[in-house]
Structures are given as C-alpha cells and as structure tokens.
Design an enzyme around this catalytic site. Structure first.
Site, short mmCIF file in Angstrom:
data_model
loop_
_atom_site.label_atom_id
_atom_site.label_comp_id
_atom_site.label_asym_id
_atom_site.label_seq_id
_atom_site.Cartn_x
_atom_site.Cartn_y
_atom_site.Cartn_z
N PHE B 116 11.10 -2.27 -13.72
CA PHE B 116 9.29 -1.46 -12.38
C PHE B 116 8.86 -3.08 -12.07
O PHE B 116 8.82 -3.46 -13.63
CB PHE B 116 8.60 -0.31 -12.59
CG PHE B 116 8.13 0.34 -11.04
CD1 PHE B 116 9.18 1.49 -11.22
CD2 PHE B 116 7.00 0.11 -10.32
CE1 PHE B 116 9.49 1.64 -10.22
CE2 PHE B 116 8.03 1.29 -8.90
CZ PHE B 116 8.02 1.68 -9.37
N GLN B 230 -4.14 -3.85 -2.23
CA GLN B 230 -2.66 -3.69 -2.71
C GLN B 230 -2.71 -3.61 -1.54
O GLN B 230 -2.06 -2.88 -1.22
CB GLN B 230 -2.29 -2.96 -4.22
CG GLN B 230 -0.92 -3.45 -4.12
CD GLN B 230 -0.81 -2.11 -5.45
OE1 GLN B 230 -0.12 -1.23 -5.51
NE2 GLN B 230 -0.17 -3.95 -6.45
N HIS B 232 1.55 -3.98 -0.09
CA HIS B 232 2.42 -3.26 -1.49
C HIS B 232 3.75 -3.70 -0.61
O HIS B 232 3.76 -4.22 0.65
CB HIS B 232 3.35 -1.70 -1.14
CG HIS B 232 5.03 -1.47 -1.68
ND1 HIS B 232 5.92 -1.67 -1.39
CD2 HIS B 232 4.52 -0.80 -2.96
CE1 HIS B 232 6.71 -1.25 -1.80
NE2 HIS B 232 6.23 -0.51 -3.51
N LEU B 242 6.70 3.67 2.96
CA LEU B 242 7.21 2.85 2.32
C LEU B 242 8.73 2.98 1.16
O LEU B 242 9.59 4.11 1.68
CB LEU B 242 6.12 3.29 0.67
CG LEU B 242 6.48 3.36 -0.84
CD1 LEU B 242 6.13 1.49 -0.99
CD2 LEU B 242 6.28 3.73 -1.73
N GLU B 245 9.65 0.34 -4.69
CA GLU B 245 9.72 -0.76 -6.00
C GLU B 245 11.21 0.12 -6.38
O GLU B 245 11.39 -1.54 -7.05
CB GLU B 245 8.84 -1.37 -7.17
CG GLU B 245 8.62 -2.10 -7.53
CD GLU B 245 7.27 -2.45 -7.75
OE1 GLU B 245 6.55 -2.57 -6.97
OE2 GLU B 245 6.71 -1.79 -9.10
N ARG B 285 3.06 -6.98 -8.11
CA ARG B 285 2.84 -7.15 -6.20
C ARG B 285 1.87 -7.74 -5.23
O ARG B 285 2.51 -8.20 -4.32
CB ARG B 285 2.51 -5.30 -5.96
CG ARG B 285 3.36 -4.82 -6.06
CD ARG B 285 2.80 -2.76 -5.93
NE ARG B 285 3.74 -2.26 -6.55
CZ ARG B 285 3.75 -0.72 -6.30
NH1 ARG B 285 2.98 0.13 -6.00
NH2 ARG B 285 4.59 -0.41 -6.68
N HIS B 353 -1.41 -0.63 0.60
CA HIS B 353 -0.82 0.51 0.10
C HIS B 353 -2.14 1.37 -1.32
O HIS B 353 -1.69 2.55 -1.37
CB HIS B 353 0.45 0.31 -1.20
CG HIS B 353 1.34 1.48 -1.80
ND1 HIS B 353 1.76 2.18 -1.42
CD2 HIS B 353 1.91 1.11 -2.70
CE1 HIS B 353 2.34 2.72 -2.17
NE2 HIS B 353 2.10 2.06 -3.69
N ARG B 388 -2.38 -4.01 -9.25
CA ARG B 388 -2.43 -2.41 -9.94
C ARG B 388 -0.48 -2.66 -10.45
O ARG B 388 -0.14 -3.72 -9.14
CB ARG B 388 -2.44 -1.01 -9.70
CG ARG B 388 -2.38 0.16 -10.05
CD ARG B 388 -1.75 1.30 -9.52
NE ARG B 388 -1.03 1.57 -8.37
CZ ARG B 388 0.09 1.59 -7.98
NH1 ARG B 388 0.43 1.97 -8.74
NH2 ARG B 388 0.77 2.17 -6.77
#
Lengths: 247, 578
Positions: B116, B230, B232, B242, B245, B285, B353, B388
């Site tokens: 990730f 955040q 994304h 979305l 990722e 991100r 996001h 994050r």
C-alpha cells in the site's frame, strides 16, 4: 423538451393521504446521471419535501433500492438515459410497508435477518494467540458469493412469496445463513436449521427465481435456497431413517 | 425502550460497532445504545476498498510500520499513539478473522497481505477490494448476538447534553416518527466518521457531514488539526467514486496525456515495471495529489467535461488478476464510466477522501469533556498526522473503537450519578428544533447554501491554499452562517422528514468548514496535506504542534497549539523512491 425526462414519483404521507399518489417532475438527464441524481435534483431544486434514502451512491451501502418502472433497482446504479424518452416511474420497494414517499419500513427485514443467527458460531473459541483459522482460497470460494449481500432488499421486493406470506424469512436471510453454514470456520449450521426448516423458512420458497435475477451483487439467493432445501431434506431423511442420530 | 443506557455510541460504523462489541464482551451487564442516523450496515465504512494495515509477516516489524506512519504523516503524528496503534492493529485484525471476516488468503490458507502507498512492507490485509464492506458486515452481524446492544436505527443526534463539563447523553430525533427525545448515558462515544461532504467533490457518502465534530465543538471540546484534509489521488470524474490505491499496489501506473509516468518528476523515484514499495505510484497520497496539480499547471493533464484528469493504467495487469483482486474496481468502471480497465485507461483526479483532524482525544479516545469519547475518523488521536497512509484507517477504527469502548465502559461503571439540569437542556433543545423546523419559504434553498459552502471550500482550502484565499473563505462562511438562519424549509411533516435532517447536517458542515478554514489560515507553513503557497516550507520551530480549535461563547473560534509527542523518530525529511 428533449433534454428533460418526466419522473413520476410516488408520494405518500401517513398523516394525510389515504393512499399513494404520483407527482410528476421534469428533470435533466445527462448521460452520466443515475435515477438517484434525478431524485436529488427534485429534492434540491424543485421540491424539498420528497423523502427517500440514499448514502454511498456507489452501489455498496444498500440504501437506495426503489421500484423503477416496475422493477426493483438500486437507484444509484440505474441510469436515467436508459428510460428515455420517459416517463420513468419511481415507487417504493414492493412487499414492504411504506413509511412515507419512497421510504419503506425495514424493521421486519431486520428481524428476519437476525433470526437466522448470522454470525460465526463456534463450539469452542480458538484463542487469538493461536493465530488465524486457515482457509484456502477454495474454501473461501465455498461461501464468498453469499457474503456479498448488501442487504438492499431488492430480492425480497421481487419475491412473490415474501409478499404473500409474511412469515417467510426471505431470500436475503437464507443466503446469509448459507454464508455462515458454508464457512469452514463455522459450527452453527444445526442451530440455523431449526429456524430455516420451518414452513416459514426455506419451504416457503416456490423457486420462482426472481430474487437472483434482481440481485445487484450476483449473490444468487435462489441457489442458496435450493441448496439449503437439499441439506434440510437429507437431514430430515436421516432423522427418519436413523432416529438415534437426531439431536 | 428505556432512554437511559450505560454507554451511548453515536454512529454505528466500524468504530461504533467495534466499541459496542468490546463493551458487550467485557462488561455484559452494561446497557449499550447504538444511535445512528442510518442502519449500521449502511455506514460509510462500507465503502472502504483497499485494506487494513497490521504487521503480520516475519520480515516486517512494528517499528517499520510506525516509521512509515510517522514519516507519511510528516512528523505530526503523536509517536506514543502510533507505537501503541501498530502494536494492537494485528491483534484486532485477527480478532475480526475469528468473527468470520472473509479476508483474502494465500494458497496455503494463511492471511494474505498486499502493498500500500507509503508502506515499506506488505502489511495490508484485504478482502478483495471490498474490505470495508466485509469488515462492516462482519462487525454488524457479530453485534446482533449481544442482547445488551440496543439499537436506535435512523435516529439523528442534534445535541450533546453537558452539565458542568461532563456529558450525560444526547438529544435525538427519530426519523420515522419525528419525535425528539433525550437519551441519557453514563458515557458517550462519538463514532460518526468524517466530513467529506463539506467539499463538492468527494469519495464520501452523503451522510458524511461532520456531525460528531460539530457536536463536540459546540459542547466545548476542541477539534485538532482540522486543516489536514486528504485528497485521494484517484477518484472517478463526475461521481467522485474511489478507485482504490490497491490498483497501484497491484502494479497500476499513473500516466499523463503524453503517456509518461509523471510521478518520476516529483521526487518519488524512478519508474520500474513492477511496483516498488514507498516509490512512484506507491508514494503517499498527499504527494501524489500535489503532483497532479503540477501536471495540470504544466498542461500535461487530459481535459474532460468534468475537469482535468490523468490516467490510471491497469491494462498490463491482465484480466485474471483484476477479476481476482480488483473486481469492484472493474465493476465500478464498467458501471459508472462505461470503461473496462482490462483494455482501457481509467480517467482519475484527486478527490476529497479523509479528514486527518477531528475531535481531540488521548489514546483511549477520551476528549477534554468528562464522559465524552471519540473514535475513528471523527477523532484525532493523532496517529495520522498531516497525511494518513492508506489502510491505516480501517485498523484505526478497530484499535480505537475497542479502546474507547473499554475506557467509556470503565467511566460509566464508576460514574453513575445523573444530572437533572440536562433534562431542562433537552426541553430547550426540543423548542429550538421545533422553531427551526417551522415551515419557512422566504429564505434560500438548503442546496444553494450547501453548494456555495462547497465551492468556497474547494477554492480556498483545496490541495494548495493561501492566506488570502483562506481569509476570504472565512468571511464567506461567516456570512453563510447568517444566511442559514433563514433557510427555506418546505416540509412540515413529522414523518421521515429528510429536509429537516439536511438542514441540520448543513449546520454541522458550516461549523466544520469554519474550523477547517480558520485552522488552515493560522498554520503558516506547508506540511503533509496542508500546502500553503505563501509558506511553502515546513516550519518545525513554530508548527511541530497540533492545532486545537475551540468555540467561544459568541460563536467565534480560538486557536492554540499543543506540542507533538516525539518518542524515537526525530523530525526528518520525508524520502520516497529510494
């Protein structure tokens, strides 16, 4: 006007209305608009008093099921342009009491879902210190399909038996029971059988198969029911032939 | 249904249900109320796709997970909280396995993990690409077996009842009947998630309006780090849906209109055919979303009806892998874009996001008000700092849901006194709501005010901000608060009145928007997801600190700073792609 479509929306207010009526609204329908976008356009721009449920608008929360031109649909995954030139009729899901407008009472559905004990049942809990239960991809595939149910209730709206027999637990609850029964980690299938082998459980189903046709997640509740019937029949045959093995 | 419980949870998503289960299992005599404006399985946890982080492999370590999280958060994370979080995360994920969560597996049956963004090792547990859905349904179904969990489904909380610095419960509206009731409790846990709908283009569900943040703020608890939003990097244009990722973790490329893997121009490493951890498409991100803006400025993006996009290329992954590991992505692309990622490029652009900030809590979820706790996205512990890392939030809801549950249960068990003052407060709240709900047709439409707020936020508090745009936004939001007082309410039915709820949600969002803009305005540096064009560098001298924003009695806000807790990782440069 060719850039607008007529939405005929069911309206019902328990305080005043004896029965459901239809109100017409003209809404735009660009290619990317789903039925839910049309409803939001009405709510935001034309009539703030229209009530309906929605949340994720990506086909996963299960909130926005309604009847679109007679068929149960997730309105966030059904495109307005597919109904051009219209009109397109939006009604609450069938087989459920209507609270207001497009909002149905889900209480009975929730009670039935809970009745099949949809949680992992173990005779003995494995301590966390012993790590995970091993489960191969093939074992996962045994129940995976039935774990995809989003509780949108379209299957129950499509099921003729669910509408006629208020005791029938319905396709979603049976598929969910199978989700656990077929999970190798679970040991609770006997307990669930008690609920499901009643008349109101699986035997209510006359195998019309509408539930699987309308399922947006390809869960195939009809397949779950058939498979369960076989298990239950074998079980009752065994207890008839071998009563000493009964519980 | 008694209207008093030992512990009351506002919100029934992952954090709320985990808290409920924890209390039911460890304190079976306590009565637990789950008060949620939607049925719990509709909660926004359901939309999470990629996975949940927790160290499990022998070649991985807790320290590496902590370091990735802290550097990913641009050193704004509290390191003691992060150390505790990474230690407890694997056990929580394992516990969910024991409850039946259908985690994806290795051929031998062990839990599988995937790469990730920003993570130096594979440690993200996943259930194909519907991880949040499976976690939520597992938690919800598990919660059904506990008799001590009482659900208030489709009840909307309008106020926290506070007396002398202690929270005694809530006032809530039952949607079905319209009745307004006080529900009292020994302790309250806010688990209401984020506030993405403050912005016009977001992955967040319609229900994500910052309810819990505003409730706490109005009750006197400060919010922390609200300027850190955040984006994304990969949302579908128009819908904002979305695209996980995990597409990049499985090997997807981000390319501009020239077909170049442009991230190589932004200090994120060199393009390799296979995914490299903490590099290129597996960078954090914030950096990826910032790179997008620069590509647009260079004229390298592709123009569409819905603004500029870049392309996510999965074609080289092959149909079998996409079907096995990314089936939802394929389904979403086919359904909403009429594009098959097996053979076609996916248009994507950054999309709001996640909120790193939230109600300021300690690592047990305790807020500054006695008896009030918060867990999940609504809270700021802070383990997420200024940015994050993907897959930390699904673990966060479990770890902190459980911790807040234990702490709240303990508090409620030892504080059984009640307050009569709050009953008078509840009566006042009922009057306030009834006045608010009186039909008015002379004002502006809810949607018009909401649109204006969202536009203001995107223009002023987006990926890049400036003091000037933020000051203007603060003025606009102030004016919107005034205009909101006379907003049109057409619907005067008591039954399932969603217009009233929309009005109350807009009030919450206006509060949250003000805290975002005012926090961003005062932070004169660039860190993580907070990028100031007028202050482009990180400034550890002044701002190695959490922003705490308080609401003053006159409705204005007051900002103060709280030093970041550093344990073993002194602030350093964030390095990716090596």
């Amino acid at each position: 006007m060719n850039d607008r479509i007529t939405m005929q929306v069911a309206r019902y207010l328990p305080e005043g209305d004896a029965e459901l009526s239809y109100q017409e609204y003209e809404v735009p329908y660009p290619r990317e608009w789903v039925v839910l976008d049309g409803l939001n356009y009405i709510k935001d721009r034309l009539d703030g008093s229209l009530s309906y449920r929605w949340s994720c608008r990506m086909g996963i929360c299960g909130s926005c099921g309604m009847t679109v031109n007679g068929e149960p649909k997730l309105t966030c995954a059904t495109f307005l342009a597919d109904y051009a030139p219209g009109p397109v009729r939006i009604e609450p899901l069938q087989n459920f009491p209507v609270i207001r407008d497009l909002v149905v009472d889900t209480g009975d559905f929730m009670r039935k879902l809970t009745s099949v004990k949809p949680w992992l049942i173990r005779e003995e809990e494995k301590p966390l210190s012993e790590g995970e239960h091993l489960q191969t991809p093939a074992e996962l595939d045994q129940y995976k399909q039935y774990s995809m149910c989003i509780n949108c209730m379209l299957c129950c709206a499509a099921c003729p038996v669910y509408g006629l027999d208020s005791e029938f637990v319905g396709p979603a609850a049976i598929a969910l029971a199978q989700r656990y029964n077929l999970d190798g980690r679970d040991q609770g299938s006997k307990l669930r059988l008690d609920v499901l082998s009643d008349h109101e459980g699986i035997w209510g189903c006359t195998f019309v198969g509408e539930c699987s046709k309308v399922c947006p997640e390809n869960v195939d509740p009809a397949g779950a029911i058939q498979r369960y019937k076989l298990t239950a029949a074998m079980d009752s045959l065994k207890s008839f032939l071998m009563p000493w093995r009964g519980s | 249904m008694s209207n008093h419980h030992d512990v009351l949870l506002v919100g029934g998503g992952g954090a709320g249900l985990r808290a409920a289960i924890e209390i039911a299992e460890t304190n079976s005599h306590l009565s637990i109320a789950v008060v949620s404006k939607v049925y719990p399985m509709r909660s926004h946890t359901v939309s999470a796709e990629g996975g949940a982080a927790g160290v499990i492999r022998d070649d991985d370590s807790l320290d590496e997970h902590a370091y990735d999280t802290i550097s990913g958060g641009d050193w704004l994370c509290d390191q003691d909280s992060v150390e505790m979080f990474v230690e407890e995360a694997p056990r929580e994920l394992l516990r969910l396995e024991h409850s039946g969560c259908p985690w994806s597996r290795e051929p031998d049956g062990q839990i599988a993990v995937r790469a990730f963004g920003g993570m130096k090792n594979k440690r993200t547990w996943f259930a194909a690409d519907k991880t949040g859905f499976h976690m939520l349904h597992t938690l919800f179904q598990t919660s059904l077996k506990y008799k001590s969990v009482v659900r208030y489904d489709e009840w909307f909380v309008t106020k926290l009842l506070v007396d002398d610095g202690r929270v005694y419960g809530v006032v809530a509206i039952e949607l079905m009947s319209g009745r307004i009731e006080a529900i009292t409790a020994g302790a309250v846990i806010l688990c209401t998630g984020g506030c993405g709908r403050v912005f016009p283009f977001t992955t967040n569900a319609n229900i994500k309006n910052g309810d819990g943040m505003s409730l706490a703020y109005r009750a006197g608890a400060p919010l922390a780090d609200m300027e850190f939003i955040q984006y994304h990097p990969t949302g579908l244009p128009f819908t904002g849906i979305l695209i996980t990722e995990a597409t990049r973790a499985e090997g997807g490329y981000l390319i501009n209109k020239n077909g170049d893997r442009y991230l190589q121009d932004y200090g994120l490493g060199k393009p390799e055919p296979k995914p490299v951890l903490r590099s290129m498409e597996l960078g954090p991100r914030d950096r990826l979303s910032q790179a997008f803006v620069k590509e647009v400025e260079k004229g390298h993006a592709v123009d569409t009806d819905f603004g500029p996009v870049v392309h996510l290329d999965l074609r080289h992954l092959g149909e079998e892998l996409i079907n096995r590991k990314l089936p939802f992505v394929r389904e979403l692309c086919l359904k909403y874009e009429n594009i098959d990622p097996v053979t076609e490029l996916i248009p994507v652009r950054p999309v709001v996001h996640y909120m790193m900030g939230g109600v300021h809590t300690d690592m047990n979820g305790a807020t500054s008000l006695a008896g009030l706790y918060a867990a999940g996205e609504v809270a700021c512990v802070s383990i997420n700092g200024a940015n994050r890392l993907g897959s930390n939030s699904l673990s966060e809801i479990l770890v902190f849901g459980a911790r807040a549950g234990r702490a709240a249960a303990e508090y409620a068990s030892s504080h059984t006194d009640t307050s009569t003052a709050v009953l008078a407060q509840a009566a006042d709240e009922r009057n306030r709501l009834q006045q608010r709900f009186t039909r008015k047709r002379s004002g502006e439409r809810i949607a018009d005010l909401r649109d204006e707020m969202q536009k203001t936020m995107e223009q002023s508090a987006g990926i890049y901000r400036s003091g000037e745009s933020l000051s203007q936004a603060a003025d606009t939001l102030h004016e919107l608060q005034d205009r909101f007082a006379s907003v049109t309410i057409e619907d005067d039915s008591r039954t399932f009145n969603t217009e009233r709820i929309s009005a109350l949600e807009l009030a919450y969002m206006l509060d949250v928007a003000e805290t975002i803009v005012n926090s961003a305005l005062r932070r004169e540096e660039s860190r993580g997801a907070h990028q100031r064009t007028d202050f482009p560098a990180r400034d550890d001298k002044r701002y190695l600190a959490h922003t705490l924003i308080h609401r003053e009695p006159d409705g204005s806000c007051r900002v103060e700073y709280l030093p970041v807790t550093i344990t073993r990782w002194p602030p350093a440069e964030r390095i990716y792609g090596t």
